[in-house]
Design a protein around this motif. Structure first.
Motif, mmCIF file in Angstrom:
data_model
loop_
_atom_site.group_PDB
_atom_site.id
_atom_site.type_symbol
_atom_site.label_atom_id
_atom_site.label_comp_id
_atom_site.label_asym_id
_atom_site.label_seq_id
_atom_site.Cartn_x
_atom_site.Cartn_y
_atom_site.Cartn_z
ATOM 1 N N PHE A 42 0.836 -1.195 0.000
ATOM 2 C CA PHE A 42 0.000 0.000 0.000
ATOM 3 C C PHE A 42 0.873 1.246 0.000
ATOM 4 O O PHE A 42 0.623 2.197 -0.742
ATOM 5 C CB PHE A 42 -0.921 -0.013 1.234
ATOM 6 C CG PHE A 42 -1.505 1.331 1.528
ATOM 7 C CD1 PHE A 42 -2.526 1.838 0.742
ATOM 8 C CD2 PHE A 42 -1.000 2.122 2.557
ATOM 9 C CE1 PHE A 42 -3.048 3.098 0.991
ATOM 10 C CE2 PHE A 42 -1.515 3.375 2.810
ATOM 11 C CZ PHE A 42 -2.548 3.864 2.018
ATOM 12 N N TYR A 62 1.103 4.113 -2.773
ATOM 13 C CA TYR A 62 0.865 5.506 -2.399
ATOM 14 C C TYR A 62 2.019 6.384 -2.891
ATOM 15 O O TYR A 62 1.801 7.440 -3.493
ATOM 16 C CB TYR A 62 0.706 5.594 -0.870
ATOM 17 C CG TYR A 62 0.862 6.997 -0.325
ATOM 18 C CD1 TYR A 62 -0.206 7.889 -0.353
ATOM 19 C CD2 TYR A 62 2.082 7.444 0.186
ATOM 20 C CE1 TYR A 62 -0.054 9.188 0.125
ATOM 21 C CE2 TYR A 62 2.232 8.725 0.667
ATOM 22 C CZ TYR A 62 1.167 9.597 0.634
ATOM 23 O OH TYR A 62 1.330 10.885 1.093
ATOM 24 N N ARG A 84 2.019 6.733 -6.674
ATOM 25 C CA ARG A 84 0.894 7.573 -7.111
ATOM 26 C C ARG A 84 1.184 9.046 -6.822
ATOM 27 O O ARG A 84 1.032 9.911 -7.685
ATOM 28 C CB ARG A 84 -0.371 7.115 -6.376
ATOM 29 C CG ARG A 84 -1.663 7.607 -6.992
ATOM 30 C CD ARG A 84 -2.881 6.939 -6.386
ATOM 31 N NE ARG A 84 -2.950 7.029 -4.949
ATOM 32 C CZ ARG A 84 -2.892 5.994 -4.131
ATOM 33 N NH1 ARG A 84 -2.769 4.778 -4.606
ATOM 34 N NH2 ARG A 84 -2.978 6.151 -2.826
ATOM 35 N N LYS A 85 1.677 9.312 -5.613
ATOM 36 C CA LYS A 85 1.962 10.697 -5.220
ATOM 37 C C LYS A 85 3.090 11.281 -6.061
ATOM 38 O O LYS A 85 3.041 12.436 -6.468
ATOM 39 C CB LYS A 85 2.337 10.762 -3.733
ATOM 40 C CG LYS A 85 1.150 10.743 -2.812
ATOM 41 C CD LYS A 85 0.517 12.118 -2.707
ATOM 42 C CE LYS A 85 -0.919 11.990 -2.206
ATOM 43 N NZ LYS A 85 -1.722 13.167 -2.454
ATOM 44 N N MET A 120 -0.720 17.863 5.692
ATOM 45 C CA MET A 120 -0.220 16.508 5.973
ATOM 46 C C MET A 120 0.368 16.442 7.382
ATOM 47 O O MET A 120 0.120 15.495 8.131
ATOM 48 C CB MET A 120 0.833 16.099 4.940
ATOM 49 C CG MET A 120 0.243 15.820 3.577
ATOM 50 S SD MET A 120 1.499 15.745 2.302
ATOM 51 C CE MET A 120 1.758 13.999 2.208
ATOM 52 N N GLY A 166 -1.394 14.438 10.998
ATOM 53 C CA GLY A 166 -0.613 13.350 11.587
ATOM 54 C C GLY A 166 -0.050 12.377 10.578
ATOM 55 O O GLY A 166 0.096 11.182 10.861
ATOM 56 N N SER A 167 0.261 12.891 9.394
ATOM 57 C CA SER A 167 0.894 12.048 8.378
ATOM 58 C C SER A 167 2.309 11.682 8.843
ATOM 59 O O SER A 167 3.035 12.545 9.344
ATOM 60 C CB SER A 167 0.942 12.828 7.066
ATOM 61 O OG SER A 167 1.367 12.010 6.041
ATOM 62 N N ARG A 168 2.666 10.426 8.678
ATOM 63 C CA ARG A 168 4.024 10.009 9.068
ATOM 64 C C ARG A 168 5.046 10.726 8.195
ATOM 65 O O ARG A 168 4.771 10.951 7.007
ATOM 66 C CB ARG A 168 4.203 8.498 8.867
ATOM 67 C CG ARG A 168 3.596 7.667 9.944
ATOM 68 C CD ARG A 168 3.677 6.208 9.580
ATOM 69 N NE ARG A 168 2.990 5.387 10.550
ATOM 70 C CZ ARG A 168 3.569 4.859 11.616
ATOM 71 N NH1 ARG A 168 4.854 5.048 11.825
ATOM 72 N NH2 ARG A 168 2.888 4.132 12.472
ATOM 73 N N PHE A 171 5.485 9.377 4.735
ATOM 74 C CA PHE A 171 4.411 9.658 3.776
ATOM 75 C C PHE A 171 4.602 11.022 3.119
ATOM 76 O O PHE A 171 4.105 11.250 2.019
ATOM 77 C CB PHE A 171 3.045 9.617 4.482
ATOM 78 C CG PHE A 171 2.438 8.252 4.521
ATOM 79 C CD1 PHE A 171 2.970 7.265 5.323
ATOM 80 C CD2 PHE A 171 1.346 7.933 3.736
ATOM 81 C CE1 PHE A 171 2.429 5.995 5.360
ATOM 82 C CE2 PHE A 171 0.791 6.665 3.761
ATOM 83 C CZ PHE A 171 1.333 5.693 4.575
#
Lengths: 298, 228
Positions: A3, A7, A10-11, A208, A212-214, A217
Motif C-alpha cells: 500500500f 501511495y 501515485r503521489k 499533511m 498526523g501524516s508520518r 508519507f
C-alpha cells in the motif's frame, strides 16, 4: 508495504504531473549533463579497448650485435626464454629479415636488389605473456634484456604505448573531472527545482503535518520524484548517446570505415549503461533528499 | 487529558508569549481559552499540538509527555487530536470529499477504506449533499465544517480549535458551535480558543482566560475538578 509503495508511486507521479514544466526542465538538465559525461565515458572506453587490442599485439625485437657467435646466440636464446614474462623467443636471421622485407614491399621488392642479407642484423623476436603486454610491465622485461651486452638495440614501440596510455589517462581524467562537476550541478539543480515544487505544495504539506501524516508519507514521494527524474534523465542521455553513436557511422568516409573493421568502435557495455542509470537515479534522489532536508522539516 | 505545568515560551526575539502557564483539562471537558488578540492563545494551542516547543515547563497531552527530551512522534500525537483553524486550511483547488480523502490517504488509510469513510465523516457535519462541490463554492461556515470534518478523520478524543468562528458571521458561528457542542456531548474533549466574549457567554463551559501570556482567570483547575 505494498500500500505504501502504491501511495508513494501515485503521489510521485501526481507531483510530476502537477509541476510538469519544472520536472521536464530538471529531467532535461540531468539528461544533458549525463549525456556529456557518458560521451566521455564512451570515448575513454573505446580508447581503452583500442589500447588493449594494440597491447595484445605488442612484442619486443632485440637486435644482436654484429659478430655475435652462434654459441653466444644459443646461450642468449636460452637466457632470454628464462626471463619472467617472456612467452617465446624466435630467432630472425638476416635472411629471414630480407624475406620479411620482401613480403612487406610486395610489388616493389626490386628495391631490395643488390642489398646483401648481411647488412641486416640478426634479431630475437620476443613474445610476451598476456600480463606483460602493457607499458609498465614491458619495461621490466626490456630492462632485463638490456643487461645482456650482446644486444645492440631493443625496440618495442615504447613511444606509441606511452603516448597512447597518456591519452587514455587524459580522457579518463577529463571524464571524471566533468563527472564530478556535473554531479554537483545535478544535485544543485534537482534540489533547487524540487524546492520550488515543495514550496508550491506547502499548503498540502502543512495539512499533511497537521493531520498526523508520518514523515515517510511526506518525504518519500519527493525522493521517488527525484529517483524518477534521475532515471528518465539517465535513460534519455543513453538514448541520445546511442543516436549519436549510430549517426557517427553514417558520416565517416568509407576509407576510415575499412580501418574500423580492424579497430571496432563499440557502444557502452550493459553494465556501464546500468551504472549510468543507477547513477542518475542516485543523483536525482540525493537532490531531492537535500531539498527535503531544508524544506520538509516542520 | 491535558496537563501543562509552569510552561514558559519565549521566542528568540525575546518576546515572551507564555509566562508560567499551568492548566489541566480533563477528558470530556469543553474549555474556552479566552483572551484578546496577542494574549498567547495560539501559542498555547501550538504547544499542545507540537508546532512549538515550550522554553521550559512540562506538557502532557493524551498521555504523551511532549516536553520529554527526544520526543519526536509529533505525528502520533496529532493522530490523537483534531485541529481546526480560523482560516480553515483547506485545499481550495479540490472538492469537499477530496479534501477529506486527501487527509485520510496521507495518514495511511487505503483508498477503498478512505472512500467509505468520507461520506460517513461528512454526514457528521451535515455536508453529505455537498461532497462533490469545490471548496471555493462553499460559504465560510460550510468551509469551516469541512475543516472540522477533516479534523475528525482519526476519531480523535481531543479537538483543538483556534478561533474557528473568527471569520464567520453570528449565525454561521452558532451553526459551527452547534457541531462542537454535539461532538462534546458525544464525549470529545474540546479546547476552543476565542476572543469572542459574546460567544463564550452563550455557553456555560469552563473558561481559561489569558492575557499577556499569563493566566488571569480566578477559577483554579482544582476548584473546577471539585465543583467548588
Amino acid at each position: 508495504m505494498i500500500f505504501f509503495l502504491q501511495y508513494v508511486m501515485r503521489k510521485a507521479f501526481q507531483n510530476i504531473r502537477g509541476n510538469l514544466f519544472a520536472n521536464l526542465t530538471t529531467i532535461g538538465i540531468i539528461a544533458i549533463s549525463i549525456l556529456i559525461f557518458s560521451a566521455f565515458t564512451l570515448i575513454s572506453f573505446n580508447l581503452a579497448s583500442f589500447l588493449k587490442i594494440w597491447e595484445d599485439k605488442i612484442g619486443v625485437i632485440a637486435y644482436l650485435k654484429k659478430g655475435t657467435s652462434l654459441k653466444e646466440m644459443e646461450g642468449l636464446l636460452k637466457n632470454t626464454r628464462q626471463i619472467e614474462g617472456v612467452e617465446g623467443v624466435k630467432y630472425i636471421s638476416p635472411f629471414d629479415a630480407v624475406a620479411f622485407l620482401e613480403s612487406k614491399l610486395g610489388n616493389q621488392k626490386n628495391l631490395l636488389q643488390g642489398i646483401q642479407p648481411g647488412i641486416l642484423p640478426p634479431s630475437f623476436e620476443i613474445q610476451l605473456k598476456k600480463d606483460y603486454r602493457n607499458s609498465t610491465k614491458i619495461k621490466e622485461v626490456v630492462s632485463r634484456l638490456k643487461q645482456f651486452p650482446q644486444f645492440e638495440e631493443i625496440q618495442y614501440g615504447q613511444e606509441w604505448v606511452e603516448t597512447f596510455s597518456a591519452l587514455v589517462h587524459i580522457v579518463r581524467l577529463t571524464q571524471w573531472i566533468l563527472g564530478c562537476l556535473f554531479l554537483v550541478a545535478i544535485i544543485f539543480i534537482t534540489s533547487n527545482i524540487l524546492q520550488l515544487t515543495i514550496s508550491s505544495r506547502q499548503e498540502e504539506i502543512e495539512i499533511m503535518h497537521l493531520v498526523g501524516s508520518r514523515p515517510a508519507f511526506i518525504r518519500v514521494p519527493f525522493y521517488m520524484e527525484g529517483l524518477i527524474q534521475g532515471l528518465l534523465g539517465g535513460g534519455l542521455a543513453i538514448f541520445f548517446l546511442y543516436l549519436l553513436y549510430k549517426g557517427f557511422f553514417l558520416y565517416i568516409p568509407p576509407s576510415i570505415q575499412v580501418w574500423l573493421v580492424r579497430v571496432p568502435i563499440l557502444f557502452l557495455p550493459h553494465w556501464t549503461i546500468l551504472g549510468i542509470l543507477i547513477g542518475g537515479m542516485f543523483l536525482g534522489f540525493f537532490g531531492s533528499f537535500v531539498a527535503s532536508m531544508r524544506f520538509l522539516s516542520e | 487529558m491535558i496537563q501543562m505545568s509552569h510552561v514558559y515560551k519565549t521566542y528568540p526575539s525575546q518576546i515572551s508569549a507564555l509566562y508560567d502557564m499551568t492548566l489541566e483539562i480533563s477528558p470530556g471537558e469543553f474549555v474556552f481559552i479566552a483572551g484578546p488578540n496577542g494574549s498567547g492563545k495560539t501559542t498555547l494551542l501550538q504547544i499542545l499540538f507540537g508546532a512549538e516547543k515550550p522554553s521550559s515547563g512540562e506538557v502532557i497531552v493524551n498521555g504523551m509527555n511532549i516536553t520529554e527530551k527526544g520526543f519526536n512522534k509529533i505525528y502520533a500525537l496529532r493522530r490523537t487530536m483534531g485541529i481546526v483553524f480560523q482560516d480553515f486550511k483547506l485545499l481550495r483547488d479540490r472538492t469537499v470529499s477530496e479534501n477529506i480523502f486527501f487527509a485520510l490517504e496521507v495518514t495511511g488509510c487505503s483508498r477503498k477504506e478512505a472512500k467509505n469513510k468520507v461520506s460517513e465523516i461528512l454526514s457528521r457535519v451535515g455536508l453529505q449533499e455537498r461532497e462533490k462541490d469545490s471548496v471555493f463554492t462553499l460559504s465560510a461556515g460550510e468551509q469551516q465544517r469541512v475543516a472540522i470534518a477533516r479534523a475528525l478523520i482519526n476519531d480523535p478524543p481531543l479537538l483543538l480549535a483556534d478561533e474557528p468562528t473568527g471569520d464567520l458571521d453570528a449565525q454561521m458561528a452558532i451553526d459551527v458551535m452547534g457541531i462542537f457542542t454535539h461532538l462534546h456531548l458525544k464525549g470529545t474533549t474540546v479546547v476552543f480558543a476565542t476572543h469572542d466574549i459574546d460567544l463564550i457567554q452563550r455557553y456555560s463551559y469552563r473558561v481559561i482566560s489569558i492575557s499577556g501570556g499569563k493566566r488571569v482567570d480566578s477559577q483554579k483547575d482544582e476548584e473546577v475538578k471539585t465543583g467548588e
